[in-house]
Design a protein around this motif. Structure first.
Motif, PDB file in Angstrom:
ATOM      1  N   ASN A 151      -6.164  -0.826   1.686  1.00 11.23           N
ATOM      2  CA  ASN A 151      -7.469  -1.930   2.216  1.00 11.23           C
ATOM      3  C   ASN A 151      -7.931  -3.180   1.302  1.00 11.23           C
ATOM      4  O   ASN A 151      -9.250  -3.330   1.097  1.00 11.23           O
TER       5      ASN A 151
ATOM      6  N   PHE B  87      -6.099   0.623  -5.571  1.00  4.52           N
ATOM      7  CA  PHE B  87      -7.194   0.755  -4.515  1.00  4.52           C
ATOM      8  C   PHE B  87      -8.015   1.925  -4.697  1.00  4.52           C
ATOM      9  O   PHE B  87      -8.690   2.202  -3.918  1.00  4.52           O
TER      10      PHE B  87
ATOM     11  N   GLY C 155     -10.059  -3.014  -2.426  1.00  2.00           N
ATOM     12  CA  GLY C 155      -8.576  -2.548  -2.755  1.00  2.00           C
ATOM     13  C   GLY C 155      -8.080  -2.967  -3.326  1.00  2.00           C
ATOM     14  O   GLY C 155      -8.183  -3.736  -4.481  1.00  2.00           O
TER      15      GLY C 155
ATOM     16  N   ASP D 197      -6.557  -6.813   8.206  1.00  2.00           N
ATOM     17  CA  ASP D 197      -6.855  -5.594   7.399  1.00  2.00           C
ATOM     18  C   ASP D 197      -8.168  -5.272   8.206  1.00  2.00           C
ATOM     19  O   ASP D 197      -8.947  -3.950   8.951  1.00  2.00           O
TER      20      ASP D 197
ATOM     21  N   TYR E 199     -11.495  -3.962   1.849  1.00  2.00           N
ATOM     22  CA  TYR E 199     -13.229  -3.813   0.381  1.00  2.00           C
ATOM     23  C   TYR E 199     -12.805  -4.400  -0.498  1.00  2.00           C
ATOM     24  O   TYR E 199     -12.583  -4.932  -1.277  1.00  2.00           O
TER      25      TYR E 199
ATOM     26  N   TRP F 243      -1.829   0.387  -3.474  1.00  2.00           N
ATOM     27  CA  TRP F 243      -1.798   1.840  -2.980  1.00  2.00           C
ATOM     28  C   TRP F 243      -0.912   2.891  -4.289  1.00  2.00           C
ATOM     29  O   TRP F 243      -0.152   2.106  -4.646  1.00  2.00           O
TER      30      TRP F 243
END
Lengths: 651, 248
Positions: free
Chosen positions: A273, A442, A419, A586, A276, A422
Motif C-alpha cells: 500500500n 504496512f 504503507g 498504486d 497510503y 508487506w
C-alpha cells in the motif's frame, strides 16, 4: 478492478496471504502463536546474531529487548546517537486499552477504533494483537521511568484523541515521543554497556545481502570515513521508519528516507500500500521557498482549539475583528458528533476544501485558524499553558506570532506513511529472515492511522511482538555459513560502491535538493490530499523524466572517502524517485477513496471518501519488476470476521 | 537582508581548520538559521565548492542533533532555543556572524561544524537508566507517583543531549547533562534502587571522558535550549555525597 489505462504500468500476479496467524478465534491468536512458536534456548541465543537497522521506538526497543534476551545484536543508525531517531518528535501521546477512566474502553474497542479509523483496510489479526499488547507497553515504560503526566492522586492521566470517544491516550506533556524514545534509548545503552549490543552510529544502510534466499546481512556506508562495510548475521530487522520525505516538505526529520526499505524491495520484499500516506491537519503553514521542513503541532490541540475560516471568501480582517456570525467552524458544522476531533484525513481534506473555496487565511491563502480564545476564557490561560505550553512556544518561535492572543494558523502536511514493506503476522517480509517493524512496515493502520497509535505500534513491535516471532525463525538456525567474503555479500557490496561512484561522476549542473524539491512538488500536487487518474498519469511521466535528468545532470561534490552530506542525500533522492513512481501507480490502480487515499472520481455527493469494498478490500503488495519493468501486483484479501465493514461516519 | 558569515571550516579531525568568509544575500527574516545555511550550501554546490557540513535532523528543536556556536553563544543569541529554531529575524541586515562548532576536548571536530558527542552516550551507558527488562513490569498503577515529583522528573527529562551546556561552560563540564538524568530518574520511585550507583558511575564516566568539573558559573543553564536549571547540579552533588557516605 483495474481499468485498462493503468495496466500499462503493472501486471497482476498471484494473490498473497498471511500464513502465520493461527486459525483460532481472534482473541486467542496471539497466545496460540506464542505457544506454538519455537523457542531458542538461552545458551544458544549467544550464538545467534541479529542485525537491526534503526534506533527509533521500534528498532531501539527491539535491540534493547533482544540484547537483554541474550542474542548478539548489531544496531545501526544514521544519526550521531540512537537517541536522535525521529520517534523523538512525536508529541501527543500513546494509546493503550487500560480503561483507567472507566469510560467503556477495552481491547476490543481499541481494536475496533483502529480498524474503523484505518477505513477497513488493515488486517484484523495484527490490529487485534496491537490492542492486546498496548496495555503491557504502558507498564513497561512506567517501570523504565518514563515521566507520564499524572493526576494529583499520583495515578496516570489520560486524554482523548482524534477519531475516538474514550480517553485512552497516555502522554508526557507535548513530548511523549521524546520520553518514550529516551526510555528505549536508555534500555538500549544499558545493553551496549553490557556488551550485548554493538552500536554503529553514523552508518547508513545501502543494501541487504541475500544468501540462499534468506536475508543474511547488510551493506552500510560509514558516514564519517566513507568506508563501505558488509555486516552479516542470522537475521535482519528493519526499523527504518516511513518515507514521507518523498514529498520533500514533510514533518519528518531531514534524514528520514526510504533507502533501507526500498533496497530490500528491490531484492524481493513486497511493498504494501505505498499510496497510503497521512496528511496531518495541524501543521504550521509554509512560509517560503527556502522552507526545509514542516513543523507539526500535536493534534491534541484539537481537544480545546476550535477550527474555523471566515464565512466570506477573501475576508482578510484581523481574525479577532471577525464576529462569531461571520465565522465558519466547519468541522463542528459538518461533523456534529466528533466536531474538531474527526480523524486526521477528514480534518485535512476539510481544510483543503475551505482553502480551495478561497476562504483560507495567511500567506497564499493556504491556512485555517485554530482558535483557543474559548478555551482560554473557559479554563484560564494557566490551564491552557499547562496543557499546551511547549506547543504554543514552538508556534510563536517559528511564526513570530503569539497564539495566546491571536488564533494559530494551521495547514495539513505530510506526516506519516501507513504503507511500507508487506509483512505477515510474524512481521516477516516476503524475504525470509527479513523482519520489518514500526512505521517501516504496512501492517496495522490500514489507509489511515489514528493519533497516538504510531508510538503504540513501534513499541508493540519492538518490545513484545518481534522478540517472540523472531525466536521462531532463529530456532531453525544455524543457516549456511556466510561471512563478508561470501559471493553474495561481495556482489552486493560491489554494487553499492559502483552506485556511489556513479553518483559522484555525473558532475552535472543541478543540486540534489533542487531535484528533491521538484519531486516533492509533483508528489504533493498529484499524489497528495486529492488524487485523480489524470493527475497521477501525468505525475508518472514527470517523475520518469525528472529521474532521467537526475542521473545525467545532478551535481554531487566531494568524494566518497570523507563525510559527504551531498552524497548521502543524493542516494536517498535517487530511491525516492523510484518509490514516488510506485506510489503513483498504486494510487492510480486503487479506483476508490479510502482513508488517506482520496480519489476525486470516487466521493459521496457530500464530498466524503467513497470506498469500493467489492473490488478493493485488499492489501496491494507490490513486487519489484526490475529496472525498466513494471511492478507486479499481489493482492491480499482482507476478511473482516470480528468487525462488520461499514462506511466510516463521524457525523 | 544581506549577511556576512565567518564559518569554521575543517576538512577532518586531523586538519587544523580555520575561519572562512561567505556572503549570503536575500535572506528572509522568516528563514531559520539552518535554512540560511542551506541556501548558502546550494550556492556553494553550484559553484563547485564543498558545502559546509553541519548536523541537523528534526529541525523542530527536539532531537538534539543540531548545535552551532553563533557569535560565541551556543545555539545563538536567542534564549531557550536550539539552533534549528533560531530564525533570521533575530539578526539585522548587514550583520557579520561567526559560526563555529561546539568547543570542548571530549567533542572532537569530525568536519566543519560537526562534532563527535559519543561521550554522552557512554555516560548514559554507565548508569543513566533504570534496570527494567522487557516484560517484567508490574501494572503501571501499582506505584503512584506524587504529581509534583512526576512533573519535576519530567522537567529534568526534557534534556535533549545536544551538548550546549558543555560548549558554553568555561570548564567544559558535562555536569548539567549528568544532573538532568540523575534528577529525572532519582525523583521517581522506580529509580531508587540504583540511585547511588547511577550518580557515582555517571560522574566517573564523565571524568573519564575528559569533561571538566563544575564551578557553578551558570553558563550551562543560560545556554540550555530546554531551560534545565542549575540547581539540579546541587541535587547531583547531594546524590554523589550521599552515595559516597552510604558506601563508606
Amino acid at each position: 478492478m483495474s481499468s485498462v489505462s493503468d495496466t500499462q504500468y503493472f501486471t497482476v500476479g498471484e494473490p498473497i496471504a498471511d500464513t502465520k496467524a493461527p486459525d483460532v478465534p481472534i482473541n486467542l491468536m496471539w497466545d496460540e502463536r506464542r505457544f506454538e512458536a519455537k523457542l531458542v534456548n538461552p545458551t544458544n541465543r549467544r550464538k545467534r546474531s541479529v542485525i537491526i537497522v534503526g534506533t527509533g521506538l521500534a528498532g531501539g526497543s527491539a535491540a534493547a529487548t533482544l540484547g537483554e534476551a541474550g542474542y548478539h545484536v548489531k544496531n545501526f543508525c544514521y544519526q550521531d546517537s540512537p537517541r536522535r531517531a525521529h520517534s523523538i518528535a512525536a508529541q501527543g501521546g500513546i494509546n493503550a486499552a487500560k480503561n483507567y477512566r472507566n469510560d467503556g474502553d477495552s481491547v476490543h474497542r481499541l481494536f475496533y477504533d483502529t480498524v474503523k479509523g484505518g477505513d477497513y483496510r488493515s488486517r484484523e489479526s495484527n490490529v487485534y494483537r496491537l490492542s492486546q499488547v498496548s496495555v503491557e507497553i504502558i507498564d513497561q515504560c512506567v517501570a523504565q521511568g518514563v515521566p507520564f503526566a499524572r493526576e494529583y492522586g499520583g495515578l496516570l492521566d489520560n486524554r482523548s484523541f482524534g477519531g475516538v470517544q474514550v480517553s485512552r491516550t497516555f502522554y508526557a506533556r507535548g513530548q511523549t515521543g521524546q520520553q518514550l524514545l529516551l526510555g528505549a534509548y536508555q534500555a538500549l545503552e544499558r545493553q551496549i554497556g553490557a556488551g550485548n549490543v554493538e552500536m554503529y552510529t553514523r552508518h547508513e544502510m545501502l543494501d541487504v545481502v541475500l544468501v540462499e534466499g534468506r536475508a543474511r546481512g547488510i551493506v552500510v556506508r560509514d558516514m564519517v570515513s566513507g568506508e563501505i562495510e558488509t555486516h552479516m548475521a542470522d537475521v535482519v530487522v528493519l526499523g527504518t521508519g516511513g518515507y514521507g520525505n518523498v514529498f520533500f516538505l514533510s514533518t519528518n526529520a531531514m534524514g528520514c528516507n526510504v533507502t533501507a526499505t526500498w533496497r530490500a524491495h528491490r531484492k524481493g520484499a513486497y511493498f504494501g500500500n505505498p499510496c497510503y500516506t497521512q496528511i496531518h491537519p495541524t501543521c504550521i503553514p509554509v512560509s517560503g521557498d527556502y522552507q526545509s521542513k514542516l513543523t507539526l503541532m500535536s493534534e491534541s490541540l484539537r481537544n480545546d482549539g476550535r477550527i474555523w475560516v471566515p464565512v466570506q471568501a477573501g475576508d482578510d480582517r484581523d481574525p479577532r475583528q471577525i464576529p462569531e456570525a461571520e465565522r465558519d467552524y466547519y468541522l463542528e458544522r459538518r461533523y456534529p458528533a466528533f466536531g474538531n476531533l474527526v480523524p486526521r484525513d477528514v480534518a485535512s481534506r476539510a481544510a483543503k476544501q475551505a482553502c480551495d473555496e478561497g476562504r483560507g487565511v495567511g500567506p497564499g491563502g493556504r491556512g485555517v485558524f485554530l482558535d483557543f480564545a474559548d478555551a482560554i476564557a473557559r479554563l484560564g490561560r494557566k490551564a491552557v499553558e499547562a496543557k499546551y505550553g511547549n506547543l504554543f512556544e514552538m508556534y510563536a518561535q517559528i511564526t513570530g506570532e503569539d497564539p495566546y492572543v491571536t488564533p494559530m494558523r494551521i495547514y495539513p502536511a505530510v506526516h506519516y506513511t501507513m504503507g511500507g514493506l508487506w509483512v505477515d503476522y510474524d512481521l516477516e517480509s516476503t524475504i525470509p529472515g527479513l523482519f520489518v517493524i514500526g512505521e517501516a512496515n504496512f501492517s496495522d493502520h490500514g489507509a489511515n492511522r489514528l493519533g497516538a497509535s504510531a508510538l503504540m505500534q513501534g513499541l508493540s513491535d519492538g518490545y513484545f511482538v518481534l522478540p517472540s516471532t523472531i525466536a521462531n525463525y532463529l530456532a531453525d538456525a544455524p543457516f549456511e555459513a556466510a561471512d563478508s567474503t561470501h559471493p553474495a555479500a561481495v556482489e552486493a557490496t560491489d554494487a553499492v560502491r559502483e552506485r556511489v561512484q556513479r553518483l559522484l561522476s555525473i558532475n552535472g549542473t543541478r543540486t540534489v535538493d533542487s531535484f528533491h524539491k521538484e519531486l516533492g512538488h509533483i508528489m504533493w500536487e498529484y499524489c497528495g490530499m486529492e488524487r485523480s487518474a489524470e493527475g497521477l498519469t501525468k505525475a508518472i511521466g514527470l517523475i520518469r523524466a525528472l529521474r532521467e535528468e537526475f542521473w545525467t545532470n545532478v551535481r554531487v561534490t566531494g568524494a566518497n572517502e570523507e563525510l559527504n552530506q551531498t552524497l548521502e542525500r543524493a542516494g536517498r533522492v535517487a530511491d525516492f524517485f523510484e518509490l514516488g513512481e510506485l506510489m503513483c501507480i498504486d494510487a492510480l490502480h486503487r479506483e476508490e477513496s479510502c482513508g488517506g487515499h482520496f480519489r476525486a472520481e470516487h466521493q459521496t455527493p457530500d464530498g466524503e471518501a467513497l470506498r469500493d469494498d467489492d473490488n478493493f478490500a485488499y492489501v496491494a503488495a507490490w513486487e519489484f519488476g526490475g529496472d525498466g519493468g513494471g511492478p507486479v501486483l499481489h493482492k491480499e484479501d482482507l476478511v473482516y470476521e470480528a468487525i462488520e465493514m461499514k462506511q466510516r461516519s463521524y457525523k | 537582508m544581506n549577511i556576512t558569515l565567518r564559518v569554521w571550516r575543517q576538512r577532518n579531525s586531523d586538519d587544523a581548520g580555520g575561519m572562512q568568509t561567505y556572503q549570503v544575500t536575500d535572506v528572509s527574516p522568516d528563514m531559520s538559521f539552518l535554512e540560511m545555511l542551506d541556501v548558502l550550501n546550494e550556492n556553494l554546490t553550484i559553484a563547485g565548492e564543498d558545502p559546509i557540513a553541519f548536523d541537523s535532523d528534526c529541525r523542530e528543536g527536539i532531537c538534539g542533533m543540531c548545535g552551532l556556536v553563533i557569535n560565541g553563544l551556543a545555539h545563538g543569541p536567542k534564549e531557550r532555543v536550539t539552533t534549528c529554531q533560531l530564525h533570521m529575524r533575530s539578526f539585522s541586515d548587514g550583520d557579520v556572524i561567526d559560526v563555529e562548532p561546539w568547543r570542548a576536548e571530549p567533542f572532537t571536530v569530525i568536519k566543519d561544524l560537526i562534532v563527535d558527542r559519543g561521550a554522552f552516550d557512554r555516560i548514559i551507558q554507565a548508569g543513566g537508566f533504570i534496570t527494567a527488562p522487557t516484560g517484567t513490569a508490574p501494572d503501571a498503577h501499582a506505584v503512584p507517583v506524587p504529581k509534583a515529583d512526576a512533573d519535576a522528573a519530567f522537567d529534568a527529562a526534557t534534556c535533549i543531549g545536544c551538548g550546549a551546556c558543555v560548549a558554553a561552560c568555561p570548564n567544559g563540564s558535562a555536569s548539567l547533562f549528568v544532573a538532568a538524568k540523575v534528577t529525572h530518574l532519582g525523583l521517581l520511585p522506580q529509580g531508587q534502587p540504583e540511585r547511588h550507583s547511577r550518580a557515582l558511575d555517571m560522574v566517573a564516566q564523565a571524568d573519564l571522558e575528559g569533561f571538566g568539573g563544575c564551578t557553578q558559573i551558570g553558563e550551562c543553564t543560560a545556554a540550555c535550549p530546554k531551560g534545565i536549571q542549575i540547581d539540579l547540579i546541587s541535587r547531583l552533588n547531594r546524590d554523589v555525597l550521599g552515595a559516597l557516605t552510604h558506601r563508606a
